[in-house]
Design an enzyme around this catalytic site. Structure first.
Site, PDB file in Angstrom:
ATOM      1  CD  GLU A   1      -8.251  -9.248 -30.711  1.00 16.70           C
ATOM      2  OE1 GLU A   1      -9.316  -8.887 -30.678  1.00 16.70           O
ATOM      3  OE2 GLU A   1      -7.385  -8.467 -30.602  1.00 16.70           O
TER       4      GLU A   1
ATOM      5  CG  ASN B   1      -2.679 -12.717 -34.195  1.00 17.04           C
ATOM      6  OD1 ASN B   1      -1.689 -12.791 -33.563  1.00 17.04           O
ATOM      7  ND2 ASN B   1      -3.252 -11.403 -34.391  1.00 17.04           N
TER       8      ASN B   1
ATOM      9  CG  HIS C   1      -1.166  -5.098 -28.698  1.00 16.90           C
ATOM     10  ND1 HIS C   1      -0.368  -4.391 -29.342  1.00 16.90           N
ATOM     11  CD2 HIS C   1      -1.882  -6.013 -29.203  1.00 16.90           C
ATOM     12  CE1 HIS C   1      -1.091  -4.551 -30.488  1.00 16.90           C
ATOM     13  NE2 HIS C   1      -1.778  -5.806 -30.549  1.00 16.90           N
TER      14      HIS C   1
ATOM     15  CD  GLU D   1      -2.229  -7.855 -33.677  1.00 18.38           C
ATOM     16  OE1 GLU D   1      -2.586  -6.977 -32.821  1.00 18.38           O
ATOM     17  OE2 GLU D   1      -2.943  -8.336 -34.307  1.00 18.38           O
TER      18      GLU D   1
ATOM     19  CG  ASP E   1       1.829  -2.073 -29.323  1.00 15.21           C
ATOM     20  OD1 ASP E   1       1.564  -2.866 -28.610  1.00 15.21           O
ATOM     21  OD2 ASP E   1       0.801  -1.425 -30.433  1.00 15.21           O
TER      22      ASP E   1
HETATM   23  C1  XIL Z   1      -6.230  -1.983 -34.571  1.00 13.93           C
HETATM   24  C2  XIL Z   1      -5.523  -1.186 -35.509  1.00 13.93           C
HETATM   25  O1  XIL Z   1      -4.316  -0.826 -35.336  1.00 13.93           O
HETATM   26  C3  XIL Z   1      -6.447   0.228 -35.472  1.00 13.93           C
HETATM   27  O2  XIL Z   1      -6.023   1.135 -36.481  1.00 13.93           O
HETATM   28  C4  XIL Z   1      -7.865  -0.056 -35.683  1.00 13.93           C
HETATM   29  O3  XIL Z   1      -8.651   1.062 -35.480  1.00 13.93           O
HETATM   30  C5  XIL Z   1      -8.324  -1.197 -34.478  1.00 13.93           C
HETATM   31  O4  XIL Z   1      -7.428  -2.418 -34.808  1.00 13.93           O
HETATM   32  N1  XIL Z   1      -5.510  -6.696 -32.324  1.00 13.93           N
HETATM   33  C6  XIL Z   1      -5.592  -6.832 -33.890  1.00 13.93           C
HETATM   34  C7  XIL Z   1      -5.488  -5.792 -34.468  1.00 13.93           C
HETATM   35  O5  XIL Z   1      -5.623  -7.802 -33.905  1.00 13.93           O
HETATM   36  O6  XIL Z   1      -6.165  -5.974 -35.802  1.00 13.93           O
HETATM   37  C8  XIL Z   1      -5.639  -4.375 -33.737  1.00 13.93           C
HETATM   38  O7  XIL Z   1      -5.733  -3.266 -34.916  1.00 13.93           O
HETATM   39  C9  XIL Z   1      -5.133  -4.228 -32.593  1.00 13.93           C
HETATM   40  C10 XIL Z   1      -5.580  -5.449 -31.531  1.00 13.93           C
END
Ligand code: XIL
Length: 573
Positions: A175, A218, A258, A285, A287
């Site tokens: 990020e 990422n 996401h 990641e 979802d």
């Molecule tokens: C999130 C986790 O899922 C949570 O449990 C934690 O509280 C915060 O982080 N982008 C990312 C991940 O790169 O590391 C994040 O994960 C979600 C967004």
């Protein structure tokens, strides 16, 4: 390498009362399974792509390093039967691994890794540099102190798993792209306090810590077209492009993905564009969240959205796989303060499979039912051994369906050590390069088929590279007997005569990391020149028959907390 995926032109198993759609033309036979026959488990249908989950160390392992049981057996059962890849959700973040400077804790991460190894899963490390979940002590540093802290962190965290063949890849930076249109990088303590280019430095430190690992950048909201002017995708694309032009070792782009139900970008097109930079691309990641509580129509759309993501990945050879950010809706990170929507995963909060599960499995394709591995490759042999490389050749494997490729494995030293996959060629030969002179390695090869079945390994071939500067005939292995924050003991430092004739003396040249210093040594003579320390054998360990070994040892201090360890080369007259 050709990435034929499962489900393509694969013969259908007897389908009972389920109808098969059969379309015949003169040249092509297409057979599709009825979508109501859910394929799965996911790991048996995902073919050459990985299918993974973000692991919660408590549910999976009860936060123990051994990880023989978890606090939620249902969660653990699904994790181990459905997936062949895992990303620790929080256990490898900086606040988890180094909460105080130089104090590392790996209990949770070790547990997730141990469970992955026990269940034949590969591991993606997440994450080494981020603006979030990073302790205050890091955010309070600046200048060289921040740079050294970053180097030490990456060296220690990646180094812990560098010899574990299951740990294949890392999110090196996470990020770092700005949400706003300028500047390119997200304003944070990294941009404010770091002396120089922290993106480049992080990748350079990571490559040094584990030269075999796939190194990723990422991010989120980068799944749309990199060609869209002013978009975050374009800023990421341009950063990777410019970094690679300077030689920064970026191997992979992770698209977090996401998504919101019904709002998917053209992923196939974006993956293709990123891949044109010479990187692999992963859905890192995934979802797909729904406004709560969710209607059945929304759950159907969620299902087809999941299928679309699978299809986009399958359509591009450079897409290495998909990690879903959790298992069940009850333990998702959503909803949260950013996003009021939820229920984004494949299992509901009672661990019942949702329509999205079946759609995902069916998009990967019906299971081939092929569980027969290829035969092991035979006649593995090494030739063209130089001071820095060797060529391996072997006899092809056979398979009931077809061999899709090979894995070349290498272990350091003449014995011990772990075999790690170093390449996955499709041909029956491979040339390894970049090896140290006067060093011993062992190689093996195994074969793969389209269903992901792996053969047994071939015979093992030892290789000892020749001497670089005209010397030759010996190798040196440094064994770390013990280490602590500010020092370590190398015992034994083992010299082996790798030549065909006896030797009567040897020279071991040890390179100490910056600011390390020798505090004691035994069974050798020593001379120091800066960070280069030269050892010679003494009466009882300098005359060595072919294959014989002699040992000495030393102790060193590392007061600056630079946790790297020394390297060494050996020459014999
Ligand atoms: C999130 C986790 O899922 C949570 O449990 C934690 O509280 C915060 O982080 N982008 C990312 C991940 O790169 O590391 C994040 O994960 C979600 C967004």
């Amino acid at each position: 390498m050709s990435r034929r995926t499962q489900g393509d032109r694969r013969p259908l198993r007897p389908a009972g009362r389920l109808a098969a759609i059969v379309v015949m033309t003169a040249a092509v036979v297409l057979v599709a399974a009825s979508p109501s026959q859910a394929a799965g488990p996911l790991r048996t249908v995902s073919g050459s792509r990985f299918i993974g989950y973000a692991a919660n160390a408590d549910l999976l392992c009860s936060n123990t390093a051994a990880c023989t049981s978890g606090s939620n057996p249902t969660y653990r059962g699904i994790a181990n039967s459905e997936f062949n890849q895992v990303t620790p959700e929080n256990a490898l973040k900086w606040d988890a691994t180094e909460p105080n400077q130089g104090q590392f804790t790996f209990t949770r991460a070790d547990g997730i890794v141990a469970n992955a190894v026990a269940n034949n899963q590969i591991v993606h490390g997440h994450t080494l540099l981020w603006h979030s979940q990073t302790p205050g002590w890091v955010q309070g540093l600046s200048g060289t102190a921040l740079r050294i802290a970053l180097q030490n962190h990456i060296t220690a965290v990646m180094g812990r798993y560098a010899n574990n063949p299951a740990v294949r890849s890392w999110d090196v930076v996470n990020e770092v792209i700005n949400d706003g249109s300028s500047p390119q990088l997200r304003p944070s303590f990294w941009t404010q306090n770091y002396p120089g280019d922290f993106v480049r430095d992080a990748f350079m430190f990571a490559r040094a810590a584990d030269p075999d690992a796939t190194l990723c950048i990422n991010d989120y909201s980068v799944e749309g077209s990199p060609d869209a002017a002013g978009s975050k995708s374009q800023r990421l694309f341009q950063l990777v492009q410019s970094q690679k032009a300077m030689g920064t070792p970026i191997d992979c782009v992770g698209l977090q993905s996401h998504f919101i139900v019904g709002q998917l970008p053209n992923l196939q097109q974006s993956i293709t564009r990123y891949a044109s930079l010479g990187v692999s691309v992963r859905i890192s990641e995934l979802d797909i969240r729904i406004p709560l509580p969710g209607t059945s129509a929304q759950f159907q759309t969620q299902a087809s959205n999941y299928a679309a993501v699978v299809n986009a990945c399958k359509a591009v050879a450079a897409c290495s796989g998909i990690t879903i950010w959790g298992i069940d809706d009850g333990h998702s990170w959503l909803p949260n303060s950013c996003c009021p929507e939820g229920v984004p995963l494949l299992w509901d909060s009672s661990f019942a499979k949702k329509p999205a599960y079946d759609a995902t499995a069916n998009a990967f394709g019906p299971s081939s039912g092929d569980s027969t591995p290829p035969t092991a490759p035979t006649n593995l042999a090494a030739s063209n051994i130089t001071s820095s490389g060797a060529t391996l050749t072997w006899t092809a494997s056979t398979d009931n369906v077809g061999v899709t490729g090979y894995d070349v494995l290498r272990a350091p030293g003449a014995s011990g050590g772990t075999f790690t996959v170093i390449a996955s060629p499709t041909a029956t030969n491979f040339t390894d390069t970049g090896l140290a002179a006067n060093s011993s390695f062992r190689y093996q090869v195994r074969a793969r088929d389209a269903a992901g079945n792996l053969s047994a390994v071939s015979n093992t071939v030892p290789v000892t590279t020749s001497g670089g500067g005209g010397g030759g005939g010996c190798s040196i292995t440094l064994v770390t007997q013990t280490q602590w924050q500010t020092g370590y003991v190398i015992q034994p430092a083992r010299v082996t005569n790798t030549g065909a004739t006896g030797i009567t003396g040897w020279t071991v040249t040890v390179t100490l990391p910056a600011s390390h210093a020798i505090t004691g040594f035994w069974n050798a003579t020593q001379s120091v020149n800066g960070q280069t320390v030269t050892f010679h054998g003494v009466s009882f360990n300098s005359t060595l028959a072919p294959g014989a070994s002699g040992e000495f040892g030393f102790q060193a201090s590392r007061p600056n907390g630079n946790l790297a360890l020394p390297t060494a080369t050996c020459t014999a007259p």
